[in-house]
Design a protein around this motif. Structure first.
Motif, PDB file in Angstrom:
ATOM      1  N   ASP A   1     -52.685  -3.524  -6.910  1.00  0.00           N
ATOM      2  CA  ASP A   1     -54.140  -3.555  -6.969  1.00  0.00           C
ATOM      3  C   ASP A   1     -54.631  -3.748  -8.405  1.00  0.00           C
ATOM      4  O   ASP A   1     -55.612  -4.443  -8.649  1.00  0.00           O
ATOM      5  CB  ASP A   1     -54.700  -2.256  -6.395  1.00  0.00           C
ATOM      6  CG  ASP A   1     -56.151  -2.386  -5.965  1.00  0.00           C
ATOM      7  OD1 ASP A   1     -56.691  -3.493  -6.057  1.00  0.00           O
ATOM      8  OD2 ASP A   1     -56.723  -1.378  -5.519  1.00  0.00           O
ATOM      9  N   LEU A   2     -53.947  -3.128  -9.336  1.00  0.00           N
ATOM     10  CA  LEU A   2     -54.273  -3.282 -10.749  1.00  0.00           C
ATOM     11  C   LEU A   2     -52.947  -3.341 -11.504  1.00  0.00           C
ATOM     12  O   LEU A   2     -52.257  -2.338 -11.622  1.00  0.00           O
ATOM     13  CB  LEU A   2     -55.113  -2.100 -11.236  1.00  0.00           C
ATOM     14  CG  LEU A   2     -55.536  -2.136 -12.704  1.00  0.00           C
ATOM     15  CD1 LEU A   2     -56.470  -3.310 -12.956  1.00  0.00           C
ATOM     16  CD2 LEU A   2     -56.215  -0.829 -13.099  1.00  0.00           C
ATOM     17  N   VAL A   3     -52.582  -4.520 -11.968  1.00  0.00           N
ATOM     18  CA  VAL A   3     -51.289  -4.692 -12.640  1.00  0.00           C
ATOM     19  C   VAL A   3     -51.340  -4.035 -14.018  1.00  0.00           C
ATOM     20  O   VAL A   3     -52.215  -4.322 -14.833  1.00  0.00           O
ATOM     21  CB  VAL A   3     -50.926  -6.183 -12.758  1.00  0.00           C
ATOM     22  CG1 VAL A   3     -49.647  -6.366 -13.560  1.00  0.00           C
ATOM     23  CG2 VAL A   3     -50.767  -6.789 -11.369  1.00  0.00           C
ATOM     24  N   HIS A   4     -50.390  -3.120 -14.270  1.00  0.00           N
ATOM     25  CA  HIS A   4     -50.369  -2.329 -15.499  1.00  0.00           C
ATOM     26  C   HIS A   4     -48.984  -2.423 -16.146  1.00  0.00           C
ATOM     27  O   HIS A   4     -48.081  -3.080 -15.603  1.00  0.00           O
ATOM     28  CB  HIS A   4     -50.745  -0.874 -15.195  1.00  0.00           C
ATOM     29  CG  HIS A   4     -49.955  -0.251 -14.086  1.00  0.00           C
ATOM     30  ND1 HIS A   4     -48.586  -0.063 -14.149  1.00  0.00           N
ATOM     31  CD2 HIS A   4     -50.334   0.236 -12.870  1.00  0.00           C
ATOM     32  CE1 HIS A   4     -48.168   0.509 -13.040  1.00  0.00           C
ATOM     33  NE2 HIS A   4     -49.195   0.692 -12.243  1.00  0.00           N
ATOM     34  N   PRO A   5     -48.761  -1.790 -17.307  1.00  0.00           N
ATOM     35  CA  PRO A   5     -47.453  -1.891 -17.982  1.00  0.00           C
ATOM     36  C   PRO A   5     -46.272  -1.493 -17.112  1.00  0.00           C
ATOM     37  O   PRO A   5     -45.199  -2.094 -17.230  1.00  0.00           O
ATOM     38  CB  PRO A   5     -47.616  -0.942 -19.175  1.00  0.00           C
ATOM     39  CG  PRO A   5     -49.072  -0.983 -19.482  1.00  0.00           C
ATOM     40  CD  PRO A   5     -49.756  -1.091 -18.146  1.00  0.00           C
TER      41      PRO A   5
ATOM     42  N   SER B   1     -44.342  -9.872  -3.105  1.00  0.00           N
ATOM     43  CA  SER B   1     -45.296  -9.896  -1.990  1.00  0.00           C
ATOM     44  C   SER B   1     -46.269  -8.731  -2.126  1.00  0.00           C
ATOM     45  O   SER B   1     -45.935  -7.684  -2.681  1.00  0.00           O
ATOM     46  CB  SER B   1     -44.572  -9.821  -0.643  1.00  0.00           C
ATOM     47  OG  SER B   1     -43.790  -8.636  -0.550  1.00  0.00           O
ATOM     48  N   ILE B   2     -47.481  -8.964  -1.631  1.00  0.00           N
ATOM     49  CA  ILE B   2     -48.497  -7.909  -1.650  1.00  0.00           C
ATOM     50  C   ILE B   2     -48.965  -7.626  -0.230  1.00  0.00           C
ATOM     51  O   ILE B   2     -48.931  -8.504   0.638  1.00  0.00           O
ATOM     52  CB  ILE B   2     -49.708  -8.286  -2.524  1.00  0.00           C
ATOM     53  CG1 ILE B   2     -50.482  -9.472  -1.921  1.00  0.00           C
ATOM     54  CG2 ILE B   2     -49.277  -8.585  -3.952  1.00  0.00           C
ATOM     55  CD1 ILE B   2     -51.842  -9.708  -2.550  1.00  0.00           C
ATOM     56  N   THR B   3     -49.407  -6.391   0.012  1.00  0.00           N
ATOM     57  CA  THR B   3     -49.950  -6.016   1.308  1.00  0.00           C
ATOM     58  C   THR B   3     -51.374  -6.533   1.437  1.00  0.00           C
ATOM     59  O   THR B   3     -52.208  -6.307   0.559  1.00  0.00           O
ATOM     60  CB  THR B   3     -49.953  -4.487   1.467  1.00  0.00           C
ATOM     61  OG1 THR B   3     -48.619  -3.985   1.307  1.00  0.00           O
ATOM     62  CG2 THR B   3     -50.476  -4.082   2.837  1.00  0.00           C
TER      63      THR B   3
ATOM     64  N   VAL C   1     -53.869  -2.020   3.821  1.00  0.00           N
ATOM     65  CA  VAL C   1     -53.653  -1.061   2.725  1.00  0.00           C
ATOM     66  C   VAL C   1     -54.116   0.313   3.160  1.00  0.00           C
ATOM     67  O   VAL C   1     -55.238   0.469   3.658  1.00  0.00           O
ATOM     68  CB  VAL C   1     -54.392  -1.509   1.445  1.00  0.00           C
ATOM     69  CG1 VAL C   1     -54.316  -0.436   0.366  1.00  0.00           C
ATOM     70  CG2 VAL C   1     -53.786  -2.808   0.925  1.00  0.00           C
ATOM     71  N   ARG C   2     -53.268   1.329   2.953  1.00  0.00           N
ATOM     72  CA  ARG C   2     -53.547   2.682   3.452  1.00  0.00           C
ATOM     73  C   ARG C   2     -53.868   3.655   2.317  1.00  0.00           C
ATOM     74  O   ARG C   2     -53.325   4.749   2.276  1.00  0.00           O
ATOM     75  CB  ARG C   2     -52.335   3.194   4.219  1.00  0.00           C
ATOM     76  CG  ARG C   2     -52.031   2.435   5.487  1.00  0.00           C
ATOM     77  CD  ARG C   2     -50.674   2.818   6.011  1.00  0.00           C
ATOM     78  NE  ARG C   2     -50.518   2.536   7.420  1.00  0.00           N
ATOM     79  CZ  ARG C   2     -49.385   2.683   8.091  1.00  0.00           C
ATOM     80  NH1 ARG C   2     -48.309   3.100   7.471  1.00  0.00           N
ATOM     81  NH2 ARG C   2     -49.323   2.419   9.380  1.00  0.00           N
TER      82      ARG C   2
ATOM     83  N   ASN D   1     -59.505  -8.029  -4.135  1.00  0.00           N
ATOM     84  CA  ASN D   1     -59.188  -8.684  -2.870  1.00  0.00           C
ATOM     85  C   ASN D   1     -57.832  -9.387  -2.921  1.00  0.00           C
ATOM     86  O   ASN D   1     -57.187  -9.460  -3.976  1.00  0.00           O
ATOM     87  CB  ASN D   1     -60.303  -9.653  -2.458  1.00  0.00           C
ATOM     88  CG  ASN D   1     -60.487 -10.804  -3.444  1.00  0.00           C
ATOM     89  OD1 ASN D   1     -59.552 -11.204  -4.145  1.00  0.00           O
ATOM     90  ND2 ASN D   1     -61.703 -11.344  -3.499  1.00  0.00           N
ATOM     91  N   ASP D   2     -57.413  -9.930  -1.791  1.00  0.00           N
ATOM     92  CA  ASP D   2     -56.094 -10.579  -1.691  1.00  0.00           C
ATOM     93  C   ASP D   2     -55.942 -11.722  -2.688  1.00  0.00           C
ATOM     94  O   ASP D   2     -54.930 -11.832  -3.389  1.00  0.00           O
ATOM     95  CB  ASP D   2     -55.870 -11.104  -0.269  1.00  0.00           C
ATOM     96  CG  ASP D   2     -55.801 -10.000   0.769  1.00  0.00           C
ATOM     97  OD1 ASP D   2     -55.639  -8.829   0.371  1.00  0.00           O
ATOM     98  OD2 ASP D   2     -55.915 -10.315   1.962  1.00  0.00           O
TER      99      ASP D   2
END
Length: 510
Positions: free
Chosen positions: A33-37, A56-58, A63-64, A73-74
């Motif tokens: 959801d938020l790409v971090h280090p 791959s992403i959900t 998403v739960r 968003n996707d």
């Protein structure tokens, strides 16, 4: 061809070519959801383990992490991953599990962070199944060792993923409770033998497009779209509970219509034990609501409602006696009884006395609605270990004290000899234990339909209390269930254990 690919295209066109070239394929999966280090290090290490890295992403609808997530968003999440040079292919997983991706990619390595290495600590219960599926397709699981960060924590704080009052509440809550506490009581709940007693209701939803007012009258002119039927009332409560324990029995009186019998058994028999008495006098209760939908925000507005409830719902003596016998014969077998009194004639004075006298642990909910307003008041009971009610129901129970809800709630707790909860809609809920009030805010203000939110709160708060949790923790868990329930249309689905635990983890990540 770009990096973002369809999973079937990868299976039929890309993977055969890579395998022919002897390339080793690694797969990483997540929400991202938020790409971090932490993600960067994880993906860099994964790329070092193989020739080709697939990520791959959900998809958002699966998403739960609770209402309002994912934050991005996707399309946005796919594009961010596509921009990373060490990622070779990116694709969308369309399901609650990663099964669809594993089956199409057939990775040589399925790579997880080291925090997933202990399968016994996985709250979703899916890591073992993922490993077995990867191995079935000839691959194996490997782990990276980078520093663990949390995009959930960053979103909750830096990006205002949670309302300010929720952040302030959680900052204090995490000083008292942890995810281990929540999991501990969930495990205790699994062992409880639960009886649900109450009115079973069929909720029929008919969706319409409203054109406007009739030209010669005051009613709405609408176009019919379609109708759906959901299992509501005590059946909805039993479904929520059956996600947390397999030892649920539902007891009620319903009509003798063959169609309704089949609907109840098809929808419930694989999740719980049914102890149903059939009435030849009255039909199964159906509440039929007509709705219109806001397409942009997926919100629903009810424009009209009808039901088939008789003016005097008095079941025939034969059905009554069979119901009483069932209670007398079985009730003492159960660790906890959920009494769901919707005020439609099932719980008369005798049934109420049997339950109050014989239940080992009683979780009470006595509801007010348009058909029983002022007639079905919680003070008709004299005992409950825990109870739930809403603001209107509290006002009917103690009208002279309603200017001070806290005082009225204390009076009710004293009257029933138990602890409990007052649900307050968008203001959250109060919990009371030993005359002390706990105030918990609503965890989401984004709702689709509030019909099932109260039942979801009652189910989970009561179950946690029956498992030995404090009212404060029960309030937290009930509000999670209510937030999830408010984002389910009607009682189309039950609030699932995995979603509750995931959302609890999201909130605790402050």
């Amino acid at each position: 061809m770009g990096k973002i690919v369809d999973k079937l295209v990868f299976k039929t066109q890309i993977r055969p070519k890579l395998k022919k070239e002897g390339k080793q394929i690694a797969l990483c999966h997540g929400v991202f959801d938020l790409v971090h280090p932490g993600h960067i290090i994880h993906l860099q290490q994964a790329k070092q383990m193989a020739d080709i890295l697939v990520v791959s992403i959900t998809a958002a609808e699966f998403v739960r992490k609770g209402p309002g997530r994912p934050y991005f968003n996707d399309e946005m999440r796919l594009k961010v991953l596509e921009a990373l040079e060490y990622v070779d292919y990116v694709m969308l997983s369309e399901g609650y599990t990663v099964d669809d991706i594993v089956e199409n990619v057939e990775p040589d390595l399925y790579i997880k962070g080291e925090e997933y290495a202990k399968e016994s600590e996985d709250i979703t219960g899916k890591i073992t199944a993922e490993r077995e599926l990867v191995e079935l397709h000839g691959g194996k699981v490997a782990y990276t060792s980078g520093q663990v960060f949390s995009s959930t924590k960053l979103i909750n704080t830096a990006l205002s993923g949670l309302p300010e009052d929720v952040i302030q509440y959680m900052e204090q809550f995490v000083k008292k409770y942890s995810m281990e506490d929540i999991k501990k009581y969930a495990e205790k709940a699994e062992k409880l033998k639960v009886l649900v007693v109450g009115d079973i209701i069929i909720d029929k939803y008919t969706y319409c497009i409203v054109h406007g007012l009739m030209s010669k009258d005051m009613g709405y002119s609408s176009k019919l779209e379609y109708s759906e039927e959901y299992l509501g009332g005590a059946a909805a409560v039993a479904r929520h509970l059956s996600s947390f324990t397999e030892n649920v029995t539902l007891m009620s009186i319903v009509g003798n219509e063959e169609e309704m019998r089949l609907k109840l058994f098809d929808g419930l028999a694989d999740k719980m034990r049914l102890k149903l008495t059939y009435s030849n006098k009255f039909p199964t209760i159906v509440k039929h609501r007509y709705l219109t939908r806001n397409e942009k925000r997926e919100e629903y507005r009810k424009i009209f409602s009808i039901n088939n409830i008789p003016e005097r719902m008095e079941y025939e003596e034969e059905a009554r006696e069979e119901f009483y016998r069932g209670l007398l014969d079985r009730i003492e077998e159960f660790d906890v009884v959920f009494l769901c009194d919707f005020g439609h004639g099932l719980i008369d004075e005798k049934a109420g006395e049997i339950i109050q006298q014989r239940a080992k642990y009683l979780v009470l909910n006595c509801q007010t609605n348009s058909t029983n307003y002022g007639l079905n008041v919680i003070t008709k009971y004299h005992r409950a270990d825990v109870f739930t009610l809403d603001q209107k129901e509290l006002k009917l129970a103690f009208p002279m004290y309603i200017a001070n809800e806290n005082y009225a709630l204390k009076k009710l707790s004293e009257y029933l000899g138990g602890n409990g909860w007052l649900t307050r809609g968008s203001f959250g809920a109060y919990g009371i234990e030993d005359q002390k009030i706990y105030d918990c805010p609503a965890f989401t203000l984004s709702v689709k339909d509030t019909i099932g939110a109260g039942d979801a709160f009652y189910s989970l708060a009561g179950l946690y209390a029956a498992a030995g949790a404090s009212v404060e923790l029960g309030t937290f868990m009930g509000n999670i269930a209510g937030a999830l329930g408010a984002n389910i249309v009607g009682n189309r689905e039950a609030v699932e254990k995995v979603n509750v635990l995931k959302y609890a983890g999201t909130l605790l990540n402050i």
